[in-house]
Design an enzyme around this catalytic site. Structure first.
Site, PDB file in Angstrom:
ATOM      1  N   CYS B  85      17.436 -19.803 -29.234  1.00 25.50           N
ATOM      2  CA  CYS B  85      17.300 -20.184 -27.828  1.00 25.50           C
ATOM      3  C   CYS B  85      16.180 -19.383 -27.157  1.00 25.50           C
ATOM      4  O   CYS B  85      15.030 -19.567 -27.473  1.00 25.50           O
ATOM      5  CB  CYS B  85      18.652 -20.011 -27.133  1.00 25.50           C
ATOM      6  N   HIS B 202      22.782 -22.779 -30.776  1.00 26.59           N
ATOM      7  CA  HIS B 202      23.357 -21.452 -31.007  1.00 26.59           C
ATOM      8  C   HIS B 202      24.345 -21.484 -32.172  1.00 26.59           C
ATOM      9  O   HIS B 202      25.489 -21.883 -31.983  1.00 26.59           O
ATOM     10  CB  HIS B 202      24.125 -20.991 -29.768  1.00 26.59           C
ATOM     11  N   GLU B 204      25.804 -18.945 -33.441  1.00 24.77           N
ATOM     12  CA  GLU B 204      26.842 -17.930 -33.222  1.00 24.77           C
ATOM     13  C   GLU B 204      27.984 -18.476 -32.359  1.00 24.77           C
ATOM     14  O   GLU B 204      29.072 -17.916 -32.336  1.00 24.77           O
ATOM     15  CB  GLU B 204      26.223 -16.666 -32.599  1.00 24.77           C
TER      16      GLU B 204
END
Lengths: 730, 225
Positions: B85, B202, B204
């Site tokens: 990002c 993302h 994560e």
């Protein structure tokens, strides 16, 4: 130089209030002092019209660590964990400047939470706009949503839910209420009460500019056609600095150097310094030449009344100054000792080696005016509506009309602009009954819900006040949480009018009654009066933000139906109360009649029974029944899961419209496996809970037996179009 | 495996990615932007957020920070670098990756779960996925609309330097499945040597079942391979 009559008036002070100032000072105030009194005595900061009524609210029980009166409320959720939370309004600024107004509303409420030593873990909001046809609405909606997102996304706190409503009552006075929730170690909560003499008073954060001067005074007056001119009183937000301030403060809070801390919110440096000193029964002396300023030649008046954002005032242990400064240097933030605590009980301001203000602190705080304003009871509507007198419509058309209305449409257009999962603890995003956020690294979560029912409150303020508390309680239960406590934001018109004051008093009474019965205390909140433009008030709109706790992450449920063949049970009795329903409003524009009655005993029993079933792992999905009634709630479960429902017709002789669209309170829908039906029936009977098996989950058709049948895909489309059409770039 | 997560003022996904890495037993260090030396690491992560408030231009100021010159030289020497990002924006601003990330075509911040299709698994970052596998990931950005010149685009397409593209449930890569206007639905790109990856989604955020899913775990597992 004494102040002029015009200056007194432009500071929003009444003649008798000015007289009182003179008495308290035993002399005329100078302009700076007048500004300080005006900032402390306005409605927004002093709660002068609401205080005597707010005292009635229950604010304590065994889980409340800190009730109202601090920056935010604090509750114990077990172990070492505490939740710090509060909701606050930013209505007036958001109407004048929607992006910055909403953004700084979020910023302010975040500071209230991390000031107390909590890391913010979630944001919620309640936003009310005028009718979609009103020419201002689209711009306000778009600006407010971008502002909320712009601030929260950047600071990196997930905005996990909220509510958005449209009603022409807000055409000239929108509501923007933001709630922040933080997590802290319950033995490390920081308060604003000053302690100790000659302790350094430290200014940290952004520099002071000329923005937001007299913001709180602006928020304590009605609007008129010249409100645009008030734009300079709206603050400008800087989420980047907020993020730095958040990290720096939390880093400093790891050790014990802070004696007390207070954010500079409404009325900036004035209210923060006075509140800290007043709570500690101390005096405070500031050298204004030391205040970090963004602009040249700022006067003491401007410094004291600026509402520049992202600033804090800290009273520090004098031995820890060096280490503390190191932390703020690391984060590139100002850290300046601007004064000290004294034993004089006075606020003394020095500038250019001259004393420019000298006011006894009790005069500003404890001796601020307090009003027991005249109020009248609201007249309750008695009209009944007979369905058979209305134009004939089809039940499915009525459902579609509600599902595709602005107030019931899917709000992805809004929530897709909010980062909902940064911090990686969001278990349930918006769209369900409550948001669910895990406590980082723990097998524990909190549920959060924000609710309001202005239509009900307008029709019957007391029962409306009860209803929102109950609905909030129900929303928390529906995800499997044990409801713990609430914060409230009370949005009303001009309290100097007995009718408006009456709406306030009765709503507060209703909230009190429900909170007491449900053992659901109010731990923080905010009152926003003067939501009026050209003497036209908004509907009474109390907003409730509630917190519940979930002790087992495996026992969380959502509103999505899970499996074909499962049954849906409705808990609670359906009588078919149809006035004040979305059904009458959306389909017939009928706004008359009383709202549904609240039975607190049933509310509590039904809720606790549902919670028990969820904890016993017997509930596959759950949804409370609220606005729109049973059929709308059933369709929402289906729309979210993509699975259909076969809904049975009621066995008794009742009007189908009243049965399916009535908004009787205290009801839930729960999905259960057929195998467990006996067990569940026995449990419910034993606890005297009224229930009916209402539907069976099936593949992709949503139908009422022998009445209508719709494809889920179509239902989904009806529910999903309004926002994007309304906001399409033309 | 040792990893370093760079922290800028305004980073806000630094903790999230550290949590994911540590769950997989990476030995992780958080590295403050003012540092001038990187700890020895097999993987350097430039996380998401709003470094320096996104002021001037997303990623522009972070690209000039002390630690970034260390990241650049490590990247050029072949260290694995992952920019997520805002991290992707920074890697572009500092020149480790080519192209530009423009304002989303809809002119709004977008945060939602999207689908991407794995285009190539012959690299360090996606080897645990199947080629053509569809992953649910989350995006949250204002400027994720990737653009590059024709020559570079051809180079990316021809050399398997685009590991993921936005798609729909059926795997169709088209305008409708493109959330932000990115050219060719690009969700992430490699440098020539495929040791530096920038991606807007993302991973994560999809590394925990109780949250929104685990489709992102494969990326971290691949790195351990």
């Amino acid at each position: 130089m004494t102040v002029t009559k015009e200056q007194i008036e432009s500071h929003g002070l009444k003649t008798e209030e000015y007289k009182k100032i003179k008495e308290l000072l035993s002399r005329d105030p100078n302009l700076l002092e007048l500004g300080i009194f005006s900032a402390m005595w306005n409605e927004h900061c002093s709660y002068k019209s609401s205080k005597i009524h707010l005292k009635k609210l229950p604010t304590k029980n065994n889980i409340v660590i800190q009730g109202p009166g601090e920056n935010a409320g604090v509750i114990d959720i077990g172990g070492n964990d505490a939740i710090v939370f509060k909701i606050e309004s930013h209505n007036h600024p958001s109407f004048i400047e929607p992006y910055q107004g909403a953004a700084t509303g979020v910023g302010g409420i975040l500071r209230d939470v991390f000031t107390m030593g909590a890391r913010p873990i979630a944001l919620m909001n309640s936003i009310h706009f005028g009718s979609p046809e009103n020419k201002k609405t689209q711009n306000l909606l778009s600006g407010v949503v971008s502002g909320i997102g712009g601030y929260g996304n950047s600071v990196g706190i997930p905005t996990v839910g909220g509510e958005t409503k449209f009603n022409s009552t807000y055409n000239e006075n929108i509501l923007v209420n933001a709630m922040a929730i933080g997590h802290a170690n319950k033995n490390k909560i920081f308060y604003s009460k000053a302690k100790g003499l000659n302790k350094p008073v430290v200014y940290v954060g952004s520099k002071t500019g000329r923005d937001g001067i007299h913001g709180a005074t602006m928020a304590s007056a009605e609007f008129d056609e010249n409100s645009e001119e008030k734009k300079p009183t709206v603050q400008v937000g800087d989420p980047f600095t907020e993020k730095l301030l958040l990290e720096a403060c939390l880093e400093l809070m790891k050790d014990n150097s802070i004696i007390s801390i207070q954010d500079m919110g409404a009325a900036g440096l004035t209210s923060s310094s006075i509140e800290m000193a007043s709570k500690g029964k101390l005096g405070i002396e500031l050298d204004l030449n030391k205040v970090p300023c963004r602009e040249n030649n700022m006067s003491p008046y401007e410094m004291m009344l600026s509402e520049s954002q992202e600033r804090m005032l800290i009273i520090l242990d004098d031995k820890k100054e060096k280490e503390a400064k190191k932390i703020f240097d690391k984060w590139d933030l100002d850290f300046v000792v601007i004064g000290k605590t004294t034993d004089t009980n006075r606020l003394i301001l020095n500038f250019d080696n001259k004393k420019v203000a000298d006011i006894p602190i009790p005069a500003l705080a404890d001796k601020a005016p307090l009003y027991d304003r005249k109020w009248v009871k609201s007249k309750l509507p008695k009209n009944k509506v007979k369905i058979k007198d209305l134009k004939k419509i089809k039940i499915e058309d009525a459902l579609i009309k509600i599902l595709s209305s602005p107030n019931h449409s899917n709000k992805n257009w809004i929530t897709d602009q909010y980062d909902q999962i940064v911090m990686c603890d969001t278990v349930q995003k918006s769209g369900g009954d409550s948001a669910v956020v895990r406590i980082h690294n723990k097998d524990k979560a909190i549920a959060i819900s924000v609710d309001s029912s202005a239509n009900y409150c307008k029709a019957d303020p007391k029962s409306g006040g009860k209803q929102i508390v109950c609905e909030n309680w129900r929303n928390l239960i529906s995800v499997g949480a044990k409801p713990l406590a609430i914060t409230n934001c009370l949005n009303f018109g001009n309290p100097e009018k007995p009718k408006i004051m009456g709406e306030f008093v009765e709503c507060v009474d209703g909230i009190k009654e429900a909170c007491e019965f449900l053992n659901f205390p109010v731990v923080s909140g905010n009152v926003s009066f003067y939501n009026e433009t050209n003497s036209k008030s908004i509907f009474p709109t109390p907003v409730i933000g509630g917190i519940g706790v979930i002790d087992n992450l495996k026992r969380i449920v959502d509103i999505k139906t899970k499996k074909s063949g499962n049954l849906i049970i409705v808990i609670g009795k359906t009588i078919g109360h149809i006035t004040q329903s979305s059904f009458l409003q959306e389909n017939f524009s009928i706004f008359d009649g009383p709202p549904p009655e609240i039975n607190l005993v049933n509310e509590k029993n039904n809720g606790l029974a549902v919670l028990q079933l969820i904890r016993d792992n017997l509930v596959m999905s759950a949804h409370d029944i609220s606005s729109g009634g049973m059929l709308v709630s059933l369709s929402e479960m289906s729309i979210h899961s993509g699975l259909g429902l076969k809904i049975y017709k009621p066995k008794k002789l009742v009007n189908l419209f009243e049965y399916f669209f009535g908004e009787d309170q205290g009801r839930y829908l729960i999905e259960i496996s057929k195998n467990n039906i006996k067990k569940i029936e026995t449990f419910l009977r034993k606890n005297n809970i009224f229930f009916e098996v209402i539907a069976e989950v099936q593949n992709d058709t949503f139908e009422i037996e022998k009445t209508f049948s719709l494809k889920i895909k179509d239902l989904h489309n009806y529910n999903n179009q309004w926002y994007s059409k309304y906001n399409a770039i033309n | 495996m040792k990893s370093s997560v760079i922290v800028f003022p305004g980073s806000n996904c630094d903790r999230d990615v550290a949590v994911a890495l540590e769950r997989l037993q990476f030995k992780n260090s958080m590295v403050w932007h003012k540092e001038t030396e990187l700890p020895k690491s097999d993987l350097i992560v430039v996380p998401g957020g709003f470094s320096y408030g996104d002021y001037l231009r997303s990623g522009a100021i972070a690209a000039k920070s002390n630690i970034l010159s260390e990241v650049i030289s490590a990247g050029k020497k072949g260290a694995l670098v992952l920019g997520i990002c805002n991290g992707f924006q920074i890697l572009i601003e500092c020149g480790l990756l080519q192209g530009a990330l423009l304002r989303n075509s809809g002119l709004k911040f977008i945060s939602k779960d999207i689908l991407v299709k794995v285009q190539s698994n012959k690299n360090k970052f996606f080897n645990k996925y199947k080629s053509d596998e569809i992953l649910k990931l989350n995006i949250a950005h204002n400027e994720g609309n990737y653009f590059t010149n024709k020559k570079h685009l051809e180079e990316l397409e021809n050399n398997e330097l685009i590991p993921i593209k936005y798609c729909d449930e059926k795997g169709n890569i088209n305008l409708k499945s493109n959330p932000n206007g990115s050219i060719n639905n690009i969700a992430g790109i490699f440098n020539k040597n495929k040791n530096i990856l920038g991606m807007m989604p993302h991973p994560e955020r999809m590394a925990d079942k109780i949250l929104s899913g685990e489709d992102g775990l494969g990326l971290f597992l691949s790195l351990m391979n």
